[in-house]
Write a protein that holds these residues in place. Structure first.
Motif, mmCIF file in Angstrom:
data_model
loop_
_atom_site.group_PDB
_atom_site.id
_atom_site.type_symbol
_atom_site.label_atom_id
_atom_site.label_comp_id
_atom_site.label_asym_id
_atom_site.label_seq_id
_atom_site.Cartn_x
_atom_site.Cartn_y
_atom_site.Cartn_z
ATOM 1 N N TYR A 127 6.384 -10.989 -6.395
ATOM 2 C CA TYR A 127 6.961 -11.961 -5.512
ATOM 3 C C TYR A 127 5.640 -13.119 -5.422
ATOM 4 C CZ TYR A 127 8.142 -14.331 -0.864
ATOM 5 O OH TYR A 127 8.594 -15.185 -0.058
ATOM 6 N N VAL A 135 5.912 -17.205 -5.921
ATOM 7 C CA VAL A 135 5.811 -18.108 -4.735
ATOM 8 C C VAL A 135 4.675 -19.034 -5.433
ATOM 9 C CG1 VAL A 135 4.352 -18.395 -2.790
ATOM 10 C CG2 VAL A 135 5.981 -16.470 -2.888
ATOM 11 N N ASN A 136 3.711 -18.544 -6.390
ATOM 12 C CA ASN A 136 2.775 -19.213 -6.866
ATOM 13 C C ASN A 136 3.514 -20.552 -7.818
ATOM 14 O OD1 ASN A 136 0.666 -18.798 -5.748
ATOM 15 N ND2 ASN A 136 -0.389 -17.688 -7.605
ATOM 16 N N GLU A 175 9.014 -20.380 -2.302
ATOM 17 C CA GLU A 175 9.503 -19.170 -1.711
ATOM 18 C C GLU A 175 11.181 -19.174 -1.745
ATOM 19 O OE1 GLU A 175 8.102 -18.709 2.336
ATOM 20 O OE2 GLU A 175 5.889 -19.103 1.543
ATOM 21 N N ALA A 200 13.741 -15.702 -2.669
ATOM 22 C CA ALA A 200 12.738 -14.589 -2.932
ATOM 23 C C ALA A 200 13.352 -13.436 -3.718
ATOM 24 C CB ALA A 200 12.113 -14.297 -1.552
ATOM 25 N N LEU A 201 12.626 -13.181 -4.868
ATOM 26 C CA LEU A 201 12.877 -11.989 -5.479
ATOM 27 C C LEU A 201 14.454 -11.854 -5.943
ATOM 28 C CD1 LEU A 201 10.616 -9.438 -3.847
ATOM 29 C CD2 LEU A 201 10.588 -10.213 -6.049
ATOM 30 N N THR A 205 1.071 -13.342 0.393
ATOM 31 C CA THR A 205 2.433 -14.247 0.163
ATOM 32 C C THR A 205 2.656 -14.491 1.677
ATOM 33 O OG1 THR A 205 3.799 -12.388 -0.054
ATOM 34 C CG2 THR A 205 3.064 -13.093 -2.022
ATOM 35 N N LEU A 239 6.931 -10.725 2.769
ATOM 36 C CA LEU A 239 8.073 -10.762 2.190
ATOM 37 C C LEU A 239 9.135 -11.343 3.091
ATOM 38 C CD1 LEU A 239 8.029 -7.218 0.687
ATOM 39 C CD2 LEU A 239 7.902 -9.178 -0.714
ATOM 40 N N PRO A 240 10.201 -11.749 2.432
ATOM 41 C CA PRO A 240 11.319 -12.033 3.284
ATOM 42 C C PRO A 240 11.729 -11.290 4.184
ATOM 43 C CG PRO A 240 12.051 -12.644 0.773
ATOM 44 C CD PRO A 240 10.451 -11.964 0.860
ATOM 45 N N ILE A 243 14.079 -8.045 3.636
ATOM 46 C CA ILE A 243 13.285 -6.919 2.638
ATOM 47 C C ILE A 243 12.395 -6.139 3.626
ATOM 48 C CG2 ILE A 243 11.761 -6.481 0.683
ATOM 49 C CD1 ILE A 243 13.216 -8.906 -0.681
#
Lengths: 487, 204
Positions: free
Chosen positions: A178, A182-183, A187, A190-191, B158, B161-162, B165
């Protein structure tokens, strides 16, 4: 499609909830039989739909041919496991190993386990997939501990501890993934698997390599790859036999699926060379480590558990070779292994119930005591060792063929040699158990027809699968292999 | 943030020298409070609403439910104490912290090294506890410590996480603790002890 998936997820939960407050054993049995048949039917409907629409993707759900392969395994195994549980648990109650009050809990947990496995296969987000894989551990932990005796507690404790620590490392890997996302692109999404796959070439390779190491250790632990397999023989041998079948056939495959989903992203960033080398290494190590334990084993369920480690090694090698044919063979092997190993666990469940022991030396003359079971047992062992014309022969043969095709002569030869060793070991035990003299105290036993139906179904699939592969399964496997390769 | 990080590490180091189960659970609660505060501070700094929710979730699940259920178990385990080589695990914990700050914070230069080092150290100390300790409750405490470390790691690299999740992970952790508490109860009920070193029969 969305509704179908939702029903497949909600149905096991509902059946579990209906089962829990019931007291009447007969009604519990019918509820669960009908329930698991319905669940399997809906999963098959999802697979059928996938062959028409190829990919289904929403915000959090994602199903394609690769999921379809594993969904097929789960659909088959939950049905046979539930069907086999009916006579098995009835007998356990009669023998006094479990009380009647424990039965609703058993079926409720079994349904929860099905729910967790299906959810691994239908989520399209690597974070949620992690949550689901950890969910399978937790749902099955209390099933492993079901008898609550000393060894069951030991097995369950080790299972939860080792798998949770392992899976925490996979979480670390997922977080690093993740971070890379993001980098690179921010965002959004996400995933999300599909999105990650599209942007995988923009991710930072050195960070992704770090993530891969953790993800491999994490999901590899759950999939029973050596040297992280130490929980597996304990958990498989102590769980009730229907659960052992599910653990070995479906759960290990689901963990492997989570690994493959991650690998597809990762290979888009760092290429396949490093990944394939590591998978090959782990696969060979799994086979090498399993063989001595298969050859000198005294507990028949542990024997099968170590054979599972070996087969997971074979599957890892299939993905490690990485040609379309090899991946096809590995996916076919997942299905074949699940069918054969689960039916063997059910058979051993019947056998150990009759002989009241799991010690190989004390189980003698099955052919006299239970002719039908003995026949199936021999067919099952022949299948699991890869004897023609049964199903596992086909997948192993294709895999070796793929190896020779990509000029891995030495490796192919080594694998063949090792497989001969396993064949000799397993057949030796199998023949001794089946055809030796019957101990005096054993009388011919009546085996429940329901149990024979459950196993007979798998045996039929094993025999048919050896000579004929339906075109739609062939199509699913070929397309799934393309997805794994990165198409 | 610096103060919180220092407190967190101090708590983890003390954890390696604790032999009473109840003290260990208490320190675990303290640790989770700090993680919740860290969420809150990041939320205040960045203004992201989902950090507040994460803080509340941490407080309710990790500080509330998990500590409460572990505490209830320890009340029944009056005679259980951890006997281990504390000097050794203390030394290992210190080494873990030095290594985390020395190597890891240099490996990912874009990330502020302070919390990252602490997160890795916490994860490693948790792992060491699971390996070195034999008391069931101590292993669970190690597991949650490890999870706290991972959570902090997620925060530092980060900003978390969202949310969906994150909620799933919290739920998993909660269920894991419930399962482990059930198993611990059974160990106590069947063998009069929760020392997991007696679980050594399955071999080969």
């Amino acid at each position: 499609m969305f509704e179908l998936i939702l029903v497949a997820l909600v149905l096991p939960i509902i059946i579990g909830l209906i089962t829990l407050p019931q007291k009447n054993l007969t009604s519990i049995r019918y509820t669960n039989l009908v329930g698991s048949a319905l669940t399997s039917g809906i999963i098959l409907a999802i697979i059928n739909k996938i062959t028409e629409i190829k990919v289904f993707s929403s915000e959090f759900l994602y199903v394609d041919y690769l999921s379809a392969v594993l969904l097929l395994v789960v659909a088959l195994l939950t049905f046979t496991a539930t069907l086999f549980s009916l006579p098995y648990m009835e007998k356990e109650v009669k023998e006094g190993h479990v009380t009647e009050a424990m039965i609703p809990r058993y079926y409720a947990l079994l349904n929860l386990f099905t729910f967790a496995m299906v959810s691994v296969l239908v989520v399209g987000n690597l974070g949620l997939m992690w949550v689901a894989v950890e969910g399978t551990t937790l749902a099955s932990a209390l099933l492993v501990a079901f008898y609550f005796n000393r060894s069951a507690l030991e097995a369950a404790w080790k299972y939860v501890m080792i798998c949770t620590v392992g899976i925490c490392l996979a979480l670390l890997g997922t977080m690093i993934l993740y971070y890379a996302q993001v980098n690179a692109v921010g965002e959004a999404h996400a995933l999300n698997w599909l999105y990650l796959k599209e942007i995988s070439n923009t991710l930072n390779p050195s960070i992704i390599k770090l993530a891969f190491v953790f993800i491999l250790i994490g999901y590899g632990t759950k999939a029973g790859l050596a040297p992280m397999h130490t929980w597996l023989p304990d958990a498989h041998s102590q769980a009730p036999s229907p659960v052992s079948g599910l653990l070995s056939g479906a759960l290990l495959s689901c963990a492997f699926y989570a690994l493959i989903r991650n690998v597809i992203i990762i290979q888009g960033t760092i290429g396949t060379e490093f990944i394939h080398t590591v998978l090959l290494g782990l696969g060979i190590l799994s086979i090498l480590l399993a063989i001595p334990f298969v050859l000198i084993q005294h507990d028949v369920k542990r024997l099968l558990a170590y054979s599972s480690v070996e087969h997971m090694g074979i599957i890892a090698i299939g993905f490690g070779v990485g040609t379309p044919l090899a991946v096809y063979a590995a996916l076919l092997h997942i299905i074949n292994h699940a069918i054969a190993k689960s039916s063997l666990f059910y058979l051993v469940g019947i056998i150990s119930q009759e002989y009241k022991t799991r010690h190989i030396k004390e189980i003698q003359g099955i052919a006299r005591v239970m002719p039908a079971v003995a026949t199936m047992f021999v067919i099952g062992v022949l299948a699991i060792t890869g004897t023609p014309p049964l199903n596992i022969f086909i997948s192993k043969f294709t895999l070796i063929l793929a190896m020779f095709e990509s000029k891995m002569w030495l490796l192919g030869g080594l694998i063949l040699l090792l497989l001969v060793g396993v064949f000799a070991g397993l057949m030796n035990y199998c023949l001794k158990m089946t055809f030796s003299n019957v101990p005096e105290k054993m009388k011919p036993a009546n085996v429940s027809p329901v149990a024979l139906t459950a196993i007979g179904l798998s045996i039929c699939l094993m025999i048919v699968g050896g000579v004929y592969l339906p075109t739609f399964i062939n199509e699913i496997l070929t397309k799934a292999a393309e997805i794994v390769i990165g198409g | 943030m610096t103060l919180l990080t220092v407190l967190l590490l101090a708590g983890a180091v003390i954890l390696t020298r604790v032999s009473s189960l109840r003290t260990a659970v208490g320190i675990l609660g303290f640790q989770s409070v700090i993680v919740a505060l860290a969420c809150l501070i990041i939320g205040l700094n960045t203004g992201e609403f989902h950090m507040y929710i994460a803080a509340v979730l941490t407080a309710v699940i990790k500080v509330g439910l998990i500590v409460y259920s572990l505490w209830k178990v320890t009340l029944q385990l009056k005679n259980e104490r951890e006997i281990a080589n504390f000097n050794f695990s203390f030394l290992l914990a210190i080494l873990a912290i030095i290594a985390s700050y020395g190597f890891v914070s240099k490996a990912l230069p874009q990330v502020p090294g302070e919390t990252l080092g602490a997160a890795i150290a916490l994860t490693v100390i948790g792992l060491l506890m699971i390996i070195a300790r034999s008391q069931a409750i101590m292993q669970v405490v190690g597991l949650i410590t490890m999870e706290n470390g991972l959570y902090l790691l997620g925060l530092s690299i980060t900003k978390g996480l969202p949310l969906i999740i994150e909620m799933g992970i919290f739920f998993d952790i909660l269920v894991a603790v419930v399962v482990l508490v059930i198993l611990t109860h059974r160990l106590k009920y069947s063998f009069e002890t929760t020392d997991t070193s007696i679980l050594n029969e399955l071999k080969g």
